[in-house]
Design a protein around this motif. Structure first.
Motif, PDB file in Angstrom:
ATOM      1  N   ALA A  15      41.621  -5.249 -26.353  1.00  0.00           N
ATOM      2  CA  ALA A  15      40.625  -4.368 -25.666  1.00  0.00           C
ATOM      3  C   ALA A  15      39.934  -5.385 -24.874  1.00  0.00           C
ATOM      4  N   GLY A  16      39.553  -4.708 -23.597  1.00  0.00           N
ATOM      5  CA  GLY A  16      38.471  -5.488 -22.612  1.00  0.00           C
ATOM      6  C   GLY A  16      37.194  -5.060 -22.757  1.00  0.00           C
ATOM      7  N   ARG A  17      36.929  -3.802 -22.630  1.00  0.00           N
ATOM      8  CA  ARG A  17      35.370  -3.113 -22.720  1.00  0.00           C
ATOM      9  C   ARG A  17      35.728  -1.769 -22.775  1.00  0.00           C
ATOM     10  N   PHE A  18      34.562  -1.056 -23.276  1.00  0.00           N
ATOM     11  CA  PHE A  18      34.590   0.373 -23.268  1.00  0.00           C
ATOM     12  C   PHE A  18      33.137   0.731 -23.000  1.00  0.00           C
ATOM     13  N   GLY A  19      33.003   2.106 -22.605  1.00  0.00           N
ATOM     14  CA  GLY A  19      31.669   2.488 -22.229  1.00  0.00           C
ATOM     15  C   GLY A  19      31.294   3.837 -22.960  1.00  0.00           C
ATOM     16  N   ILE A  20      30.142   4.276 -23.405  1.00  0.00           N
ATOM     17  CA  ILE A  20      29.434   5.521 -23.861  1.00  0.00           C
ATOM     18  C   ILE A  20      28.346   5.820 -23.121  1.00  0.00           C
ATOM     19  N   ASN A  21      28.297   7.091 -22.495  1.00  0.00           N
ATOM     20  CA  ASN A  21      27.150   7.282 -21.476  1.00  0.00           C
ATOM     21  C   ASN A  21      26.415   8.732 -22.075  1.00  0.00           C
ATOM     22  N   PHE A  22      25.299   8.686 -22.085  1.00  0.00           N
ATOM     23  CA  PHE A  22      24.409   9.983 -22.570  1.00  0.00           C
ATOM     24  C   PHE A  22      24.044  10.219 -21.283  1.00  0.00           C
ATOM     25  N   LEU A  23      24.229  11.336 -20.711  1.00  0.00           N
ATOM     26  CA  LEU A  23      23.860  11.756 -19.196  1.00  0.00           C
ATOM     27  C   LEU A  23      23.179  13.167 -19.264  1.00  0.00           C
ATOM     28  N   VAL A  24      22.677  13.056 -17.853  1.00  0.00           N
ATOM     29  CA  VAL A  24      22.266  14.614 -17.447  1.00  0.00           C
ATOM     30  C   VAL A  24      23.244  15.024 -16.279  1.00  0.00           C
ATOM     31  N   SER A  25      23.943  16.089 -16.914  1.00  0.00           N
ATOM     32  CA  SER A  25      25.301  16.670 -15.891  1.00  0.00           C
ATOM     33  C   SER A  25      24.674  17.005 -14.747  1.00  0.00           C
ATOM     34  N   ARG A  26      23.428  17.773 -14.728  1.00  0.00           N
ATOM     35  CA  ARG A  26      23.149  18.321 -13.353  1.00  0.00           C
ATOM     36  C   ARG A  26      23.021  17.066 -12.234  1.00  0.00           C
ATOM     37  N   SER A  27      22.513  16.000 -12.760  1.00  0.00           N
ATOM     38  CA  SER A  27      22.037  14.875 -11.579  1.00  0.00           C
ATOM     39  C   SER A  27      23.254  13.884 -11.708  1.00  0.00           C
ATOM     40  N   ARG A  28      23.963  13.671 -12.586  1.00  0.00           N
ATOM     41  CA  ARG A  28      24.857  12.642 -13.069  1.00  0.00           C
ATOM     42  C   ARG A  28      24.134  11.434 -13.387  1.00  0.00           C
ATOM     43  N   ASP A  29      22.713  11.339 -13.713  1.00  0.00           N
ATOM     44  CA  ASP A  29      22.145  10.491 -13.926  1.00  0.00           C
ATOM     45  C   ASP A  29      22.552   9.919 -15.368  1.00  0.00           C
ATOM     46  N   ILE A  30      22.521   8.407 -15.647  1.00  0.00           N
ATOM     47  CA  ILE A  30      22.828   8.344 -17.079  1.00  0.00           C
ATOM     48  C   ILE A  30      21.639   7.412 -17.556  1.00  0.00           C
ATOM     49  N   ALA A  31      21.208   8.272 -18.832  1.00  0.00           N
ATOM     50  CA  ALA A  31      20.124   7.733 -19.384  1.00  0.00           C
ATOM     51  C   ALA A  31      20.321   6.911 -20.236  1.00  0.00           C
ATOM     52  N   PHE A  32      21.503   6.734 -20.953  1.00  0.00           N
ATOM     53  CA  PHE A  32      21.796   5.595 -21.836  1.00  0.00           C
ATOM     54  C   PHE A  32      23.205   5.210 -21.874  1.00  0.00           C
ATOM     55  N   HIS A  33      23.392   3.913 -21.371  1.00  0.00           N
ATOM     56  CA  HIS A  33      24.841   3.491 -21.382  1.00  0.00           C
ATOM     57  C   HIS A  33      24.842   2.204 -22.312  1.00  0.00           C
ATOM     58  N   VAL A  34      26.010   2.691 -23.110  1.00  0.00           N
ATOM     59  CA  VAL A  34      26.293   1.421 -24.210  1.00  0.00           C
ATOM     60  C   VAL A  34      27.697   0.931 -23.819  1.00  0.00           C
ATOM     61  N   ASN A  35      27.867  -0.400 -23.706  1.00  0.00           N
ATOM     62  CA  ASN A  35      28.956  -0.842 -22.985  1.00  0.00           C
ATOM     63  C   ASN A  35      29.472  -2.162 -23.660  1.00  0.00           C
ATOM     64  N   PRO A  36      30.062  -2.164 -24.958  1.00  0.00           N
ATOM     65  CA  PRO A  36      30.602  -3.439 -25.421  1.00  0.00           C
ATOM     66  C   PRO A  36      31.785  -3.907 -24.822  1.00  0.00           C
ATOM     67  N   ARG A  37      31.541  -5.148 -24.438  1.00  0.00           N
ATOM     68  CA  ARG A  37      32.373  -5.920 -23.666  1.00  0.00           C
ATOM     69  C   ARG A  37      33.049  -6.822 -24.625  1.00  0.00           C
ATOM     70  N   ILE A  38      34.151  -6.684 -25.057  1.00  0.00           N
ATOM     71  CA  ILE A  38      35.015  -7.259 -26.156  1.00  0.00           C
ATOM     72  C   ILE A  38      35.140  -8.762 -25.878  1.00  0.00           C
ATOM     73  N   LYS A  39      35.918  -9.160 -24.917  1.00  0.00           N
ATOM     74  CA  LYS A  39      36.159 -10.453 -24.412  1.00  0.00           C
ATOM     75  C   LYS A  39      34.955 -11.318 -24.273  1.00  0.00           C
ATOM     76  N   ASP A  40      33.799 -10.860 -24.055  1.00  0.00           N
ATOM     77  CA  ASP A  40      32.704 -11.483 -23.618  1.00  0.00           C
ATOM     78  C   ASP A  40      31.670 -11.717 -24.941  1.00  0.00           C
ATOM     79  N   GLY A  41      31.822 -10.717 -25.867  1.00  0.00           N
ATOM     80  CA  GLY A  41      31.256 -10.430 -27.049  1.00  0.00           C
ATOM     81  C   GLY A  41      29.843  -9.985 -27.170  1.00  0.00           C
ATOM     82  N   VAL A  42      29.604  -9.193 -25.937  1.00  0.00           N
ATOM     83  CA  VAL A  42      28.287  -8.804 -25.694  1.00  0.00           C
ATOM     84  C   VAL A  42      28.303  -7.125 -25.967  1.00  0.00           C
ATOM     85  N   VAL A  43      27.256  -6.416 -25.870  1.00  0.00           N
ATOM     86  CA  VAL A  43      26.858  -5.321 -25.981  1.00  0.00           C
ATOM     87  C   VAL A  43      25.723  -4.829 -24.965  1.00  0.00           C
TER      88      VAL A  43
END
Length: 354
Positions: free
Chosen positions: A248-276
């Motif tokens: 795996a390289g990375r994946f993302g989880i977004n909590f968003l406002v569908s009306r505006s498409r603003d992403i209130a909370f973006h969680v992005n584990p980057r497996i190769k880099d070992g960071v979240v």
């Protein structure tokens, strides 16, 4: 600080094997049991029993027994009054030596449906009443990362919360009472979508949280995009259980406002880099990244994870496998506008539960 589970979500993490513990509130139609673990390279056999009582001598509604003995097979059976019934042998082995696995046992009106690693494996018809099942036993050559039962009646007893595998009431007590706790006392039931009432003492962690009600979204396709029923609000918890595949390289989880498409909370584990990485995007512009963690990074190749995202009045609190991972202060003024969830990238999701 450990994760305080809301009613209806009571996982057990990394139990010692052999294990014997309650299915708190008992089983019913539509309930599911999730087991995540691994088997050693030198496995001989292991078993999972669904018990109709609190001791090893109790009747066994289902005996699930993978055997690596040269004629690899999985044996199903039941036991009544200390006498075994007829075996059902499956000459197929869904487990691989040295590998992680996920077992899902779904309770239907007529049988138990077993899935292993996302694939249908076997259907075992009820021999004993489903309503009598109130405990789970695991033994043999196996390591278990987590046990979780979804869709049960959640019972609040008058006993204080004890850290005994995450279950109120502590151990197995005097017996399994329909509609009551495992501590041998009658309890007070929280219905779907309900809030804990005054059950005479409450006070255990999670008792002031909304109930985990409704059925989870099982095995959603990735990328996933869906509504958050009722939206986000303080004390709301979202559970995301999944696995990071190999390479795996990375994946993302977004909590968003569908009306505006603003992403209130973006969680992005980057497996190769070992960071979240965490961030917010408003008006098409990303803000300042946050990367600091409160513990070890749990997102690694081949590893299952149980991620709990709790919305507070001023921040999100994120726990993984029962341990705090990070907090993320709200950057959007009104979190009640958050109404959508997206998951994309190199990840497999077992279920999402609101």
């Amino acid at each position: 600080m450990s994760f305080m589970a809301p009613p209806g979500y009571q996982p057990v993490y990394s139990p010692a094997i052999p294990y014997l513990g309650p299915i708190y509130g008992g089983l019913r139609e539509g309930a599911s049991i999730y087991l995540q673990g691994s088997v050693p390279d030198k496995i001989t056999r292991f078993f999972v029993n669904l018990l109709c009582g609190q001791s090893e001598s109790s009747d066994i509604a289902v005996h699930f027994n993978p055997r690596f003995d040269g004629w690899d097979k999985v044996v199903f059976n039941s036991r009544r009054d200390n006498a075994w019934d007829n075996e059902e042998k499956i000459r197929s082995m869904p487990f691989s030596k040295g590998d992680a696995f996920e077992i899902v046992i779904t309770c239907s009106p007529h049988d138990y449906q077993f899935k292993v690693n996302g694939k249908d494996f076997y259907t075992f018809k009820h021999r004993l009443p489903l309503a009598k099942v109130c405990a789970i036993q695991i033994g043999g050559d196996v390591a278990i990362q987590s046990i979780n039962v979804i869709g049960v009646r959640w019972i609040v007893t008058s006993l204080p919360f004890q850290e005994q595998g995450g279950y109120p009431g502590g151990g197995m007590g005097e017996g399994c009472y329909p509609g009551g706790g495992m501590g041998g006392r009658p309890g007070c039931e929280i219905g779907p979508g309900g809030y804990p009432g005054d059950c005479g003492g409450g006070g255990f962690p999670g008792s002031n949280l909304p109930s985990m009600a409704g059925q989870p979204i099982y095995n959603p396709p990735i990328p996933y995009s869906g509504a958050i029923p009722g939206g986000m609000f303080p004390k709301r918890t979202v559970i995301i259980r999944g696995m990071v595949p190999y390479k795996a390289g990375r994946f993302g989880i977004n909590f968003l406002v569908s009306r505006s498409r603003d992403i209130a909370f973006h969680v992005n584990p980057r497996i190769k880099d070992g960071v979240v990485v965490r961030n917010t995007m408003m008006g098409g512009h990303w803000g300042q990244e946050e990367r600091q963690l409160g513990g070890d990074n749990p997102f690694k190749e081949g590893q299952y994870f149980d991620m709990s995202v709790r919305c507070g009045s001023d921040r999100f609190k994120v726990f993984v496998n029962g341990h705090p991972l990070f907090d993320y202060s709200h950057r959007m003024r009104n979190v009640n506008e958050i109404d959508g969830l997206e998951v994309a990238g190199d990840v497999q999701i077992s279920y999402i539960h609101f």
